[in-house]
Motif scaffolding. Structure first.
Motif, PDB file in Angstrom:
ATOM      1  N   ILE A  55       0.977  -1.359   0.041  1.00 47.24           N
ATOM      2  CA  ILE A  55      -0.010   0.069  -0.214  1.00 47.24           C
ATOM      3  C   ILE A  55       0.868   1.338  -0.130  1.00 47.24           C
ATOM      4  CG2 ILE A  55      -1.798   1.339   1.230  1.00 47.24           C
ATOM      5  CD1 ILE A  55      -2.362  -1.258   2.604  1.00 47.24           C
ATOM      6  N   VAL A  56       0.626   2.155  -1.155  1.00 45.82           N
ATOM      7  CA  VAL A  56       1.590   3.114  -1.062  1.00 45.82           C
ATOM      8  C   VAL A  56       0.571   4.456  -1.369  1.00 45.82           C
ATOM      9  CG1 VAL A  56       3.265   2.028  -2.087  1.00 45.82           C
ATOM     10  CG2 VAL A  56       1.911   3.137  -3.426  1.00 45.82           C
ATOM     11  N   PHE A  57       1.213   5.625  -1.456  1.00 40.08           N
ATOM     12  CA  PHE A  57       0.283   6.877  -1.584  1.00 40.08           C
ATOM     13  C   PHE A  57       0.762   7.357  -3.285  1.00 40.08           C
ATOM     14  CE2 PHE A  57       0.203   6.230   2.765  1.00 40.08           C
ATOM     15  CZ  PHE A  57      -0.971   6.567   2.951  1.00 40.08           C
ATOM     16  N   ALA A  58      -0.116   7.722  -4.123  1.00 46.04           N
ATOM     17  CA  ALA A  58       0.021   8.218  -5.544  1.00 46.04           C
ATOM     18  C   ALA A  58      -0.502   9.513  -5.479  1.00 46.04           C
ATOM     19  CB  ALA A  58      -0.730   7.291  -6.461  1.00 46.04           C
ATOM     20  N   GLY A  59       0.062  10.392  -6.537  1.00 47.71           N
ATOM     21  CA  GLY A  59      -0.581  11.727  -6.719  1.00 47.71           C
ATOM     22  C   GLY A  59       0.249  12.709  -5.930  1.00 47.71           C
ATOM     23  N   VAL A  68      -2.867   0.296  -4.130  1.00 46.83           N
ATOM     24  CA  VAL A  68      -2.057  -0.953  -4.023  1.00 46.83           C
ATOM     25  C   VAL A  68      -1.547  -1.067  -5.352  1.00 46.83           C
ATOM     26  CG1 VAL A  68      -3.552  -2.187  -2.270  1.00 46.83           C
ATOM     27  CG2 VAL A  68      -4.175  -2.103  -4.772  1.00 46.83           C
ATOM     28  N   LEU A  69      -0.169  -1.262  -5.143  1.00 46.81           N
ATOM     29  CA  LEU A  69       0.964  -1.958  -6.454  1.00 46.81           C
ATOM     30  C   LEU A  69       0.394  -3.224  -6.844  1.00 46.81           C
ATOM     31  CD1 LEU A  69       3.923  -0.573  -5.080  1.00 46.81           C
ATOM     32  CD2 LEU A  69       2.600   0.599  -6.531  1.00 46.81           C
ATOM     33  N   LEU A  70      -0.018  -3.411  -8.169  1.00 46.57           N
ATOM     34  CA  LEU A  70      -0.167  -4.401  -8.721  1.00 46.57           C
ATOM     35  C   LEU A  70       0.854  -5.161  -9.627  1.00 46.57           C
ATOM     36  CD1 LEU A  70      -3.884  -3.840  -9.562  1.00 46.57           C
ATOM     37  CD2 LEU A  70      -3.032  -5.022  -7.360  1.00 46.57           C
ATOM     38  N   GLY A  71       1.626  -4.236 -10.022  1.00 44.85           N
ATOM     39  CA  GLY A  71       2.853  -4.619 -11.228  1.00 44.85           C
ATOM     40  C   GLY A  71       3.766  -3.846 -11.195  1.00 44.85           C
ATOM     41  N   LEU A  72       5.194  -4.154 -11.611  1.00 46.55           N
ATOM     42  CA  LEU A  72       6.199  -3.495 -11.384  1.00 46.55           C
ATOM     43  C   LEU A  72       6.709  -2.514 -12.631  1.00 46.55           C
ATOM     44  CD1 LEU A  72       8.415  -6.873 -10.033  1.00 46.55           C
ATOM     45  CD2 LEU A  72       7.227  -4.699  -8.685  1.00 46.55           C
ATOM     46  N   LEU A 222       2.899   1.149   6.558  1.00 44.48           N
ATOM     47  CA  LEU A 222       4.308   0.638   6.755  1.00 44.48           C
ATOM     48  C   LEU A 222       4.409  -0.822   6.834  1.00 44.48           C
ATOM     49  CD1 LEU A 222       5.137   3.565   9.233  1.00 44.48           C
ATOM     50  CD2 LEU A 222       5.825   3.572   7.083  1.00 44.48           C
ATOM     51  N   HIS A 223       3.754  -1.536   7.324  1.00 46.42           N
ATOM     52  CA  HIS A 223       4.009  -2.908   7.263  1.00 46.42           C
ATOM     53  C   HIS A 223       3.626  -3.627   5.956  1.00 46.42           C
ATOM     54  CE1 HIS A 223       3.840  -6.981   9.095  1.00 46.42           C
ATOM     55  NE2 HIS A 223       2.948  -7.117   8.368  1.00 46.42           N
ATOM     56  N   SER A 224       2.766  -3.004   5.354  1.00 44.04           N
ATOM     57  CA  SER A 224       2.503  -3.619   3.769  1.00 44.04           C
ATOM     58  C   SER A 224       3.649  -3.209   2.921  1.00 44.04           C
ATOM     59  CB  SER A 224       1.223  -2.876   3.136  1.00 44.04           C
ATOM     60  OG  SER A 224       1.547  -1.474   2.706  1.00 44.04           O
ATOM     61  N   LEU A 225       4.362  -2.711   3.006  1.00 44.77           N
ATOM     62  CA  LEU A 225       5.719  -2.431   2.072  1.00 44.77           C
ATOM     63  C   LEU A 225       6.360  -3.606   1.766  1.00 44.77           C
ATOM     64  CD1 LEU A 225       6.468   1.294   2.912  1.00 44.77           C
ATOM     65  CD2 LEU A 225       5.289   0.278   1.324  1.00 44.77           C
ATOM     66  N   GLN A 226       6.661  -4.325   2.722  1.00 46.90           N
ATOM     67  CA  GLN A 226       7.352  -5.623   2.601  1.00 46.90           C
ATOM     68  C   GLN A 226       6.710  -6.448   1.796  1.00 46.90           C
ATOM     69  OE1 GLN A 226       7.236  -8.270   6.268  1.00 46.90           O
ATOM     70  NE2 GLN A 226       4.754  -7.768   6.487  1.00 46.90           N
ATOM     71  N   ASN A 227       5.475  -6.354   1.239  1.00 43.71           N
ATOM     72  CA  ASN A 227       4.569  -7.127   0.106  1.00 43.71           C
ATOM     73  C   ASN A 227       5.441  -6.781  -1.324  1.00 43.71           C
ATOM     74  OD1 ASN A 227       3.117  -8.560   1.856  1.00 43.71           O
ATOM     75  ND2 ASN A 227       1.749  -6.808   1.929  1.00 43.71           N
ATOM     76  N   ILE A 228       6.284  -5.618  -1.466  1.00 43.91           N
ATOM     77  CA  ILE A 228       6.863  -5.609  -2.405  1.00 43.91           C
ATOM     78  C   ILE A 228       7.482  -6.439  -3.039  1.00 43.91           C
ATOM     79  CG2 ILE A 228       8.433  -3.997  -3.663  1.00 43.91           C
ATOM     80  CD1 ILE A 228       7.380  -1.862  -2.430  1.00 43.91           C
TER      81      ILE A 228
END
Length: 264
Positions: A55-59, A68-72, A222-228
């Motif tokens: 989970i990140v922030f865009a814009g 949510v990031l779905l691709g690279l 912050l915890h979700s960033l490990q999902n990258i």
């Protein structure tokens, strides 16, 4: 209408006159999301999404919103396989409400539908939108309620993002990752919460964020960033010539075992 809403092609207001004989056949495919490398995420979805997605922030500015990031890479969705099946675990509400959406004119909202949705038909397949007298069916009422709830949560999420901006908690970030076949890459074009700034916010703001559960949202993010790194695990194996190239840099829209991703 252009793809202002990412997946919507031709949005029109629903009416009993124009759509009385229209039905919606739910399709067991996410082909419509195949080219999306990120989608908006509501604050109410954070805890549901965190087991599966970064989970990140865009814009920027007032347009900042969680995603949510779905691709690279651009136009890459690693959560949709070749058959159109969703393989990414939690499905964001932004995708689940499709093909319905609200259009806004000032304070007025109108329920609309994407007329290009393949499941829309006049042959009676699936769920009718209106009955023979032009009244909403239970199916349409259920979808209307879902979209109304989405809009309410959208506003709550927007206020949460405004608080993050006002407290200067967001900063540009990048994530370094390694795919299963050894390719190194860098994902950027998004912002994340600065943990040290979060610890230093004024006591009054801290108490308010605790009371509204916004503080929890910050730590879930912050915890979700490990999902990258888990997302990188889904990357397809490149052809040998590509795998030997120098590390690539990918930009998000919003947009042996591999080493864990490192967010900076």
């Amino acid at each position: 209408m252009s793809k202002q809403l990412l997946i919507y092609e031709r949005v029109v207001p629903l009416s009993s006159e124009a759509h009385r004989d229209v039905s919606v056949k739910a399709l067991d495919t996410f082909d419509f999301a195949r080219d999306l490398n990120s989608v908006p995420l509501l604050a109410a979805e954070f805890t549901s999404a965190v087991p599966d997605h970064p989970i990140v922030f865009a814009g920027q500015g007032e347009a900042i919103f969680p995603a949510v990031l779905l691709g690279l890479q651009d136009s890459q969705n690693l959560c949709v396989d070749a058959a159109g099946t969703w393989t990414g675990g939690y499905v964001p509400a932004f995708l689940r409400r499709y093909p319905f959406v609200f259009s806004q004119d000032g304070a007025n909202f109108t329920l609309c539908v994407d007329e290009t949705y393949p499941g829309l038909n006049r042959e009676g397949r699936g769920e009718h939108l209106f009955d023979s007298e032009g009244n909403r069916t239970q199916y349409l009422q259920t979808m209307l309620t879902f979209v109304q709830q989405y809009q309410a949560q959208f506003e709550r999420t927007r206020l949460f993002c405004q608080r993050l901006v006002a407290l200067d908690l967001l900063e540009p970030a990048q994530a370094r990752f390694t795919t299963p076949d050894g390719r190194a890459g860098t994902l950027n074009g998004f912002t994340t919460i600065n943990r040290e700034r979060l610890k230093a916010i004024p006591e009054a703001a801290l108490k308010e964020m605790f009371a509204t559960d916004e503080l929890e949202l910050c730590f879930v993010h912050l915890h979700s960033l490990q999902n990258i790194s888990r997302l990188a695990d889904k990357a397809p194996v490149a052809a040998p010539a590509v795998a030997e190239e120098a590390p690539a840099t990918f930009k998000s829209k919003a947009k042996a075992a591999p080493a864990p991703a490192e967010v900076e």
